[in-house]
Every structure is written in structure tokens, then in C-alpha cells.
Motif scaffolding. Structure first.
Motif, PDB file in Angstrom:
ATOM      1  N   GLN A  46      57.844  43.052  55.110  1.00  0.00           N
ATOM      2  CA  GLN A  46      58.302  43.841  56.246  1.00  0.00           C
ATOM      3  C   GLN A  46      58.524  42.947  57.461  1.00  0.00           C
ATOM      4  O   GLN A  46      58.002  41.840  57.545  1.00  0.00           O
ATOM      5  N   THR A  47      59.271  43.497  58.406  1.00  0.00           N
ATOM      6  CA  THR A  47      59.321  42.855  59.710  1.00  0.00           C
ATOM      7  C   THR A  47      58.838  43.878  60.723  1.00  0.00           C
ATOM      8  O   THR A  47      58.723  45.064  60.422  1.00  0.00           O
ATOM      9  N   ASP A  48      58.570  43.386  61.922  1.00  0.00           N
ATOM     10  CA  ASP A  48      58.017  44.225  62.989  1.00  0.00           C
ATOM     11  C   ASP A  48      56.765  44.955  62.532  1.00  0.00           C
ATOM     12  O   ASP A  48      56.657  46.182  62.640  1.00  0.00           O
ATOM     13  N   VAL A  49      55.844  44.202  62.051  1.00  0.00           N
ATOM     14  CA  VAL A  49      54.587  44.775  61.577  1.00  0.00           C
ATOM     15  C   VAL A  49      53.656  44.956  62.773  1.00  0.00           C
ATOM     16  O   VAL A  49      53.526  44.048  63.588  1.00  0.00           O
ATOM     17  N   PRO A  50      53.042  46.109  62.897  1.00  0.00           N
ATOM     18  CA  PRO A  50      52.073  46.257  63.995  1.00  0.00           C
ATOM     19  C   PRO A  50      50.854  45.379  63.744  1.00  0.00           C
ATOM     20  O   PRO A  50      50.460  45.169  62.601  1.00  0.00           O
ATOM     21  N   GLU A  75      34.443  44.356  54.374  1.00  0.00           N
ATOM     22  CA  GLU A  75      35.259  45.578  54.368  1.00  0.00           C
ATOM     23  C   GLU A  75      36.542  45.360  55.169  1.00  0.00           C
ATOM     24  O   GLU A  75      37.629  45.741  54.747  1.00  0.00           O
ATOM     25  N   LYS A  76      36.398  44.693  56.332  1.00  0.00           N
ATOM     26  CA  LYS A  76      37.570  44.422  57.161  1.00  0.00           C
ATOM     27  C   LYS A  76      38.497  43.421  56.466  1.00  0.00           C
ATOM     28  O   LYS A  76      39.717  43.526  56.558  1.00  0.00           O
ATOM     29  N   VAL A  77      37.899  42.473  55.781  1.00  0.00           N
ATOM     30  CA  VAL A  77      38.703  41.496  55.042  1.00  0.00           C
ATOM     31  C   VAL A  77      39.526  42.218  53.974  1.00  0.00           C
ATOM     32  O   VAL A  77      40.734  41.972  53.813  1.00  0.00           O
ATOM     33  N   VAL A  78      38.873  43.145  53.279  1.00  0.00           N
ATOM     34  CA  VAL A  78      39.570  43.906  52.232  1.00  0.00           C
ATOM     35  C   VAL A  78      40.683  44.744  52.855  1.00  0.00           C
ATOM     36  O   VAL A  78      41.784  44.842  52.319  1.00  0.00           O
ATOM     37  N   GLU A  79      40.382  45.284  54.039  1.00  0.00           N
ATOM     38  CA  GLU A  79      41.409  46.061  54.738  1.00  0.00           C
ATOM     39  C   GLU A  79      42.605  45.165  55.048  1.00  0.00           C
ATOM     40  O   GLU A  79      43.755  45.576  54.911  1.00  0.00           O
ATOM     41  N   TYR A  80      42.301  43.936  55.448  1.00  0.00           N
ATOM     42  CA  TYR A  80      43.386  42.999  55.736  1.00  0.00           C
ATOM     43  C   TYR A  80      44.196  42.689  54.482  1.00  0.00           C
ATOM     44  O   TYR A  80      45.420  42.615  54.537  1.00  0.00           O
ATOM     45  N   PHE A  81      43.528  42.527  53.339  1.00  0.00           N
ATOM     46  CA  PHE A  81      44.241  42.268  52.082  1.00  0.00           C
ATOM     47  C   PHE A  81      45.291  43.343  51.839  1.00  0.00           C
ATOM     48  O   PHE A  81      46.440  43.054  51.509  1.00  0.00           O
ATOM     49  N   HIS A  82      44.875  44.572  52.024  1.00  0.00           N
ATOM     50  CA  HIS A  82      45.809  45.664  51.750  1.00  0.00           C
ATOM     51  C   HIS A  82      46.879  45.794  52.824  1.00  0.00           C
ATOM     52  O   HIS A  82      48.010  46.126  52.541  1.00  0.00           O
ATOM     53  N   TYR A  83      46.472  45.503  54.061  1.00  0.00           N
ATOM     54  CA  TYR A  83      47.440  45.502  55.163  1.00  0.00           C
ATOM     55  C   TYR A  83      48.515  44.447  54.905  1.00  0.00           C
ATOM     56  O   TYR A  83      49.710  44.695  55.048  1.00  0.00           O
ATOM     57  N   HIS A  84      48.065  43.287  54.492  1.00  0.00           N
ATOM     58  CA  HIS A  84      48.991  42.195  54.240  1.00  0.00           C
ATOM     59  C   HIS A  84      49.864  42.510  53.030  1.00  0.00           C
ATOM     60  O   HIS A  84      51.064  42.245  53.019  1.00  0.00           O
ATOM     61  N   CYS A 121      61.289  35.263  69.160  1.00  0.00           N
ATOM     62  CA  CYS A 121      61.254  36.699  68.862  1.00  0.00           C
ATOM     63  C   CYS A 121      60.500  37.512  69.901  1.00  0.00           C
ATOM     64  O   CYS A 121      60.269  38.709  69.686  1.00  0.00           O
ATOM     65  N   ASN A 122      60.124  36.901  71.028  1.00  0.00           N
ATOM     66  CA  ASN A 122      59.546  37.652  72.137  1.00  0.00           C
ATOM     67  C   ASN A 122      58.254  38.373  71.818  1.00  0.00           C
ATOM     68  O   ASN A 122      57.927  39.369  72.451  1.00  0.00           O
ATOM     69  N   ARG A 123      57.541  37.888  70.849  1.00  0.00           N
ATOM     70  CA  ARG A 123      56.318  38.571  70.462  1.00  0.00           C
ATOM     71  C   ARG A 123      55.140  37.811  71.054  1.00  0.00           C
ATOM     72  O   ARG A 123      55.174  36.584  71.131  1.00  0.00           O
ATOM     73  N   GLY A 124      54.146  38.541  71.507  1.00  0.00           N
ATOM     74  CA  GLY A 124      52.952  37.876  72.015  1.00  0.00           C
ATOM     75  C   GLY A 124      52.211  37.194  70.885  1.00  0.00           C
ATOM     76  O   GLY A 124      52.319  37.586  69.736  1.00  0.00           O
ATOM     77  N   MET A 125      51.501  36.141  71.207  1.00  0.00           N
ATOM     78  CA  MET A 125      50.763  35.435  70.157  1.00  0.00           C
ATOM     79  C   MET A 125      49.579  34.717  70.770  1.00  0.00           C
ATOM     80  O   MET A 125      49.458  34.582  71.987  1.00  0.00           O
ATOM     81  N   ASN A 179      57.511  34.163  57.900  1.00  0.00           N
ATOM     82  CA  ASN A 179      58.124  35.443  58.248  1.00  0.00           C
ATOM     83  C   ASN A 179      57.855  35.706  59.720  1.00  0.00           C
ATOM     84  O   ASN A 179      56.750  36.053  60.100  1.00  0.00           O
ATOM     85  N   PRO A 180      58.856  35.513  60.569  1.00  0.00           N
ATOM     86  CA  PRO A 180      58.611  35.551  62.008  1.00  0.00           C
ATOM     87  C   PRO A 180      57.993  36.853  62.490  1.00  0.00           C
ATOM     88  O   PRO A 180      57.162  36.846  63.361  1.00  0.00           O
ATOM     89  N   LYS A 181      58.440  37.949  61.933  1.00  0.00           N
ATOM     90  CA  LYS A 181      57.948  39.215  62.482  1.00  0.00           C
ATOM     91  C   LYS A 181      57.008  39.923  61.533  1.00  0.00           C
ATOM     92  O   LYS A 181      56.699  41.094  61.706  1.00  0.00           O
ATOM     93  N   GLY A 182      56.551  39.207  60.532  1.00  0.00           N
ATOM     94  CA  GLY A 182      55.678  39.831  59.545  1.00  0.00           C
ATOM     95  C   GLY A 182      54.234  39.867  59.998  1.00  0.00           C
ATOM     96  O   GLY A 182      53.910  39.637  61.153  1.00  0.00           O
ATOM     97  N   ALA A 183      53.373  40.180  59.047  1.00  0.00           N
ATOM     98  CA  ALA A 183      51.951  40.254  59.350  1.00  0.00           C
ATOM     99  C   ALA A 183      51.434  38.859  59.675  1.00  0.00           C
ATOM    100  O   ALA A 183      51.830  37.882  59.059  1.00  0.00           O
ATOM    101  N   ARG A 184      50.556  38.795  60.640  1.00  0.00           N
ATOM    102  CA  ARG A 184      49.927  37.523  60.977  1.00  0.00           C
ATOM    103  C   ARG A 184      48.730  37.296  60.068  1.00  0.00           C
ATOM    104  O   ARG A 184      48.357  38.142  59.274  1.00  0.00           O
ATOM    105  N   SER A 185      48.112  36.150  60.267  1.00  0.00           N
ATOM    106  CA  SER A 185      46.918  35.876  59.469  1.00  0.00           C
ATOM    107  C   SER A 185      45.698  36.544  60.109  1.00  0.00           C
ATOM    108  O   SER A 185      45.660  36.791  61.308  1.00  0.00           O
TER     109      SER A 185
END
Lengths: 490, 107
Positions: B72-76, B57-66, A443-447, A383-389
Motif C-alpha cells: 500500500q501507499t499512504d499508510v497511516p 503483543e504490540k510486535v505481533v500487531e506490527y507484523f499484521h499491520y505491516h 513526499c512531504n511526510r513527517g519522519m 516504499n516511500p509512502k508505505g509502512a515504516r519500521s
């Protein structure tokens, strides 16, 4: 103390009947404060009685506590006597109390000295306590420099050539000259401190009668040709009004991605270097984002597109053909999953001849076949613009640490030895960050870590396609879906 | 218990985090723990002897964030505090929270 337990009866004071002297003698109050710290002690010479001056040593009065409580402490000598018979008590209304009754005078004296001076000099009989001092606790991530084995950063010696360069830059700043000529100096490297003042150059405006005054926009030109620079001076990108830059005839092997910050650059001369490829940022500068119109690239050992495929590509596609290598697919730890591999970047400096790169049919795209995606990979990898790892997020924070801390982190990873992959990933990410960061070409996103890499060949200067004029541009993608768009065969 | 909607993650200093099972399955390691014939699979409790409470705790936060951003796209981007970023990097490596596929077994 026992007398703290029960409330004392109200003392007899001169106001409720007791004679003044009897009250004063009977009610010498306990030492003023019962706090844990030592009471304040001060001495005074306020007794004018002649006896005080007769003996060889003058007796100064010692007071315990605050001045308004006025409990004069007897000096150690007079503490031996009964204080009702002491001349001091009789001659003054001040109640005298020894600091510590019944204590050996000698011992007391020593203690007073300590209190008085406040500085412990360590007498001959004082024991050395240094060995007992516990070593301060150091948390894991903050090792002592000795442990770290980081040699103190040697102050870079200012080479003769650079001193000349500094002198020239200084003159340019003073005169408002916008053409900074640093050519033919034999410079091996050029430091940030030398370059930074160039940004301060302000042109001296020409004032003509009858024409309204206008502050000219700075238009800085830097000439660095005929030097021996091995690395692109990254601090150049901080000079925003730079419009002309020539680095002709140097030993550059790579142009960092941060060159994309030079939005005002119009001419860039990179001829006669040891470049293999250019970052995709230069293509952006030539497009909408920048003003670059002249790019000189002659006499570099560029990667070459293999001839056969090249011809196939040019005949099959339209006027603006996409000639590119196959895509290299990587994991976030830098491992390559595709069959195609770009030549190693580290070895570039050694070999000098140009290198042929396999070119893919642009209508095809080969994803790695022998890997299986986990369900959860759909997002992180595809997913190009999805959440990263989470790995990438942590890596991003780490690479933004200041340099010494990053070195420390590296040291601890090295000590741990159990994480070779992590260390490798961190090194690559830190290196990319140092070179100005990576931006996804799609997609012009920093990485922080590229997940795809490929080389596109373009001929920016030529109108006619010629294999010799094709310049390789390295492109990177932030997910496995960030790949060049496939052109359909028409 | 084993087919509960939630699982419990326990840090080495004893903090327990109750997480949506589906969200935690982002981690390949946790997935393997819950699938295999292990005690974790029966009780739904995973102990991590190497991960501190604040990191987990941060790992768990990531689980829920993910989980919240899965389609979604354009995820902050998620912010990582500097003081735990190295531990988090190692925890992410251990839990398989990086972006790389598995090599397919040739069989």
C-alpha cells in the motif's frame, strides 16, 4: 466469638415483662461493633453527681461506639470495681462497661492516650522503627533523581543584555509598537520567556474620520542584528505574524527546520553568520507555502559546489538547473551506507573557511552497491509512502516524550550499554525533533530519522547563475526512493 | 509442524501468540530462527526470553499491520503506547524491525 455462631435468644425487654432495671443490668450488650477497627471513644461530663467533683481528678465518662448506643466506658480507674456497685451505674440508666475488663490499669491508660490524641509522640521507650520501613518499590524507568545524576537544572541567570531586551519588549507590547528592536545588545542567547510576549503585540489601529474602522493585521518586525547569538531562538517561530526578521551579524551555525512555521515571513536576513547550509524549509517558504521574497545570505562560510562539476551541470541542464551533491543513504540507526558522506555536522562550528562539496552529475544517481535488500526491505526501505519500521514508530513516540523523561530513558540506555546503536539513533532523533522535526523533501511526510540526505544548490536571489551566489540547501528523504528526480539529458 | 502456515511466539512471561508465518518473516531474526537447524525451525515455536507479553503483543500487531499494508501507499502511522515504547524500541532492534539493508558479503 462464640456468641456469634448461634443466634441469641430474644432478650427480655421492659416491654415483654422484665423489670426495667434488671433488664438494663443483665443485658449490657456486647461492644457495639465487631469490626476490625478500634471503636470510637468519646468522653462526656454529663454526670452532675457531686462525687464526681470531689476527687482531685474528675472522672469523665467514656463512651464506646456511637452516641445512640450509649455504652459509657468506665475510665480506667473505675474499671477496677464491679460495675453494679459503681455510683455511675446506679445514678444513670446508661449501662457502663469498661473498654477492656481485667486489663492492667496502666496499660489501658496508655492505650487510651493513643486513641485519644491520634498523634503518637514516641515516648522514651518507643523503639525507632525507621530502619524497618521497607524502601518503596521503584519501577525500572523511574529512578530516583540521585540515581539519575541529573543535576538540578540551574535557573538560567538573566544576563544584563537580556534584561534590557525584556524591557524593550515590554515597552513594545505596551505601546503596540510592531517593530521590536533588539539590536546591538550583545545577546548570547535569548530565552523563550523573553520572546513569548512579542506574540501579544497588537497594533493600535489608526482611526480616520469617514473611513470605516478596520482592525489591522499584526505585522511584526524583529531586529536582532549585531548580537552574539549562537543558536537560532526557536521560540521565534511561535510568533505567527512575524513578517520581518533580521539576524545579521550573529554567530549562528545552523537554522532549525522549525523555521518553516513562519508562513508570513517576507524578509529574512541571515548575512554575516557562520552558516554552512540552510534547511529545505526555507525553499518551501519561498515557494507556494510561504511569502518569503527577500533572503539575505551574504558573508557566510557556505558549502561550495565544486567548480568542474558545476560547470557540467549548468551547461547540460535547462534554465533551472539542478545542482546537487550525491545522495547519502542511511539506515534508521544513522549508519551511512553510501560512499558519499556529507561533512560531519558537529564539526561545523570549529572550521570557518568554506568547504567544497563534490557535485554529482544530476542525470545519475548512485545507490549503494554493496548492500543487499532483504525481501521485507522492499517496503520499509524502498516504499516511500508505505509502512515504516517498528523501530521508527517506537522512536517517534520516544522523541515526543517531555524532556526529563527522555533524559531518564537515555540514562537507562546508558546503563544497559548493550545498545549503543539504539542510543545513538535516539539521540539523533531527539535532536531532530528539538530542531522542529523533519519533513521528507520528496513526499512531504513527517519522519523521525532521515534515510537519505543530500544538498541542493540554489541561487534564490540571483537571476544570473554565479557559483559564488549558490546557497546550499539540505534536503532529507524518508525512504531510499525519496531522492531527487533524475533529469534526463536533453 | 515446521511447514505450518502459523508459528507461535512465546513471551518470557508465558504469553503465546500464534502468527501467520509470512507476516512474522518481516523480522530478520525470526526468519533466521525458522530457517536454521534450530529447534524453533522444527517446532515452529519461538521463545523470547527478553520480551514481555504486552510488548510482544504490540510486535505481533506490527507484523499484521505491516503484512496488511505491504503493497500500500499512504499508510497511516501505527500508534505506540508511551509506557512500552522503550522496550518496543529494543525489541525492534533485536528483531531487526528497522529500516536498514544488510551489507553484502564480499565473497
Amino acid at each position: 466469638m462464640a456468641d456469634e455462631q448461634v443466634l441469641p435468644t430474644l432478650p427480655k425487654t421492659p416491654f415483654n415483662g422484665a423489670s426495667k432495671r434488671a433488664w438494663a443490668q443483665a443485658n449490657a450488650p456486647p461492644p457495639s461493633v465487631s469490626t476490625s477497627s478500634d471503636p470510637a471513644v468519646f468522653s462526656s461530663d454529663d454526670d452532675p453527681a457531686l462525687e464526681a467533683y470531689e476527687s482531685a481528678r474528675r472522672h469523665k465518662r467514656r463512651y464506646v461506639g456511637t452516641w445512640y448506643e450509649q455504652h459509657a466506658a468506665l475510665s480506667s480507674d473505675s474499671a477496677m470495681g464491679d460495675h453494679s456497685s459503681s455510683p455511675f451505674v446506679r445514678s444513670s440508666p446508661i449501662v457502663c462497661r469498661p473498654l477492656r475488663r481485667k486489663a492492667g490499669a496502666r496499660q489501658q491508660k496508655r492505650e487510651f492516650r493513643k486513641l485519644d490524641s491520634g498523634i503518637f509522640m514516641g515516648g522514651p521507650d518507643s523503639t525507632d522503627t525507621e530502619g524497618d520501613v521497607p524502601t518503596p518499590y521503584t519501577p525500572k524507568f523511574f529512578a530516583s533523581p540521585a540515581q539519575l545524576k541529573i543535576s538540578p537544572r540551574s535557573q538560567p541567570q538573566l544576563s544584563e543584555a537580556e534584561a534590557v531586551a525584556r524591557e524593550r519588549i515590554k515597552r513594545c507590547v505596551e505601546n503596540g509598537t510592531q517593530e521590536v528592536d533588539l539590536s546591538d545588545l550583545g545577546l548570547n542567547s535569548i530565552s523563550t520567556e523573553t520572546i513569548a510576549p512579542i506574540a501579544d503585540i497588537e497594533p493600535i489601529p489608526v482611526v480616520v474620520k469617514g473611513v470605516s474602522f478596520r482592525q489591522a493585521d499584526p505585522d511584526i518586525k524583529i531586529y536582532l542584528y549585531n548580537n552574539n547569538l549562537k543558536d537560532f531562538p526557536s521560540s521565534l517561530v511561535n510568533i505567527e505574524p512575524l513578517t520581518f526578521l533580521t539576524l545579521r551579524n550573529n554567530d549562528l551555525t545552523e537554522i532549525p527546520t522549525c523555521i518553516g512555521k513562519l508562513k508570513n515571513l517576507k524578509t529574512l536576513n541571515l548575512a554575516q553568520n557562520k552558516l554552512r547550509y540552510l534547511p529545505a524549509e526555507i525553499l518551501r517558504l519561498m515557494g507556494d507555502e510561504g511569502k518569503l521574497v527577500m533572503l539575505h545570505t551574504a558573508s557566510n562560510p557556505w558549502w561550495m559546489a565544486e567548480k568542474v562539476s558545476f560547470e557540467a551541470a549548468t551547461t547540460n541542464c535547462g534554465p533551472n538547473p539542478l545542482i546537487r551533491t550525491p545522495v547519502e543513504f542511511l539506515g534508521s540507526d544513522g549508519r551511512i551506507y553510501s560512499r558519499f558522506r556529507l561533512p560531519l555536522f558537529g564539526d561545523l562550528a570549529e572550521s570557518t573557511g568554506s568547504l567544497e562539496l563534490e557535485v554529482e552529475d544530476p542525470t545519475e544517481l548512485e545507490m549503494p552497491q554493496d548492500v543487499s535488500y532483504r525481501e521485507q526491505d522492499d517496503n520499509r526501505l524502498l516504499n516511500p509512502k508505505g509502512a515504516r519500521s517498528l523501530f521508527e514508530y517506537a522512536l517517534k513516540t520516544l522523541t515526543q516524550l517531555p524532556e526529563p523523561e527522555l533524559e531518564e530513558v537515555n540514562y537507562w540506555l546508558e546503563v544497559d550499554e548493550g545498545y549503543p546503536d539504539v542510543r545513538e539513533a535516539l539521540n539523533q532523533a531527539a535532536e531532530a525533533h528539538r530542531r522542529g522535526g523533519l519533513t521528507c523533501s520528496v513526499c512531504n511526510r513527517g519522519m523521525v530519522v532521515p534515510l537519505t540526505r543530500w544538498v541542493e544548490f540554489k541561487a534564490p536571489a540571483a537571476t544570473k547563475l554565479d557559483r559564488e551566489l549558490l546557497i546550499p540547501f539540505l534536503k532529507v528523504g524518508c525512504s531510499w526512493k525519496c531522492v531527487p528526480a533524475c533529469q534526463s539529458r536533453s | 509442524m515446521s511447514d505450518s502456515k502459523y508459528i507461535t511466539l512465546i513471551s518470557y512471561d508465558g504469553f503465546e501468540f500464534v502468527v501467520l508465518r509470512e507476516a512474522a518473516l518481516v523480522s530478520e531474526t525470526i526468519g533466521a530462527m525458522l530457517r536454521g537447524p534450530f529447534r524453533e525451525a522444527q517446532t515452529g515455536r519461538c521463545e523470547f526470553g527478553e520480551i514481555r507479553g504486552p510488548v510482544l503483543e504490540k510486535v505481533v500487531e506490527y507484523f499484521h499491520y505491516h503484512y496488511a499494508n505491504r503493497n500500500q501507499t499512504d499508510v497511516p502511522d501505527m500508534d505506540i503506547p508511551v509506557d512500552i515504547c522503550l522496550e518496543l524500541l529494543m525489541a525492534a532492534d533485536f528483531l531487526g524491525l528497522d529500516s536498514k539493508p544488510q551489507m553484502r558479503d564480499i565473497s
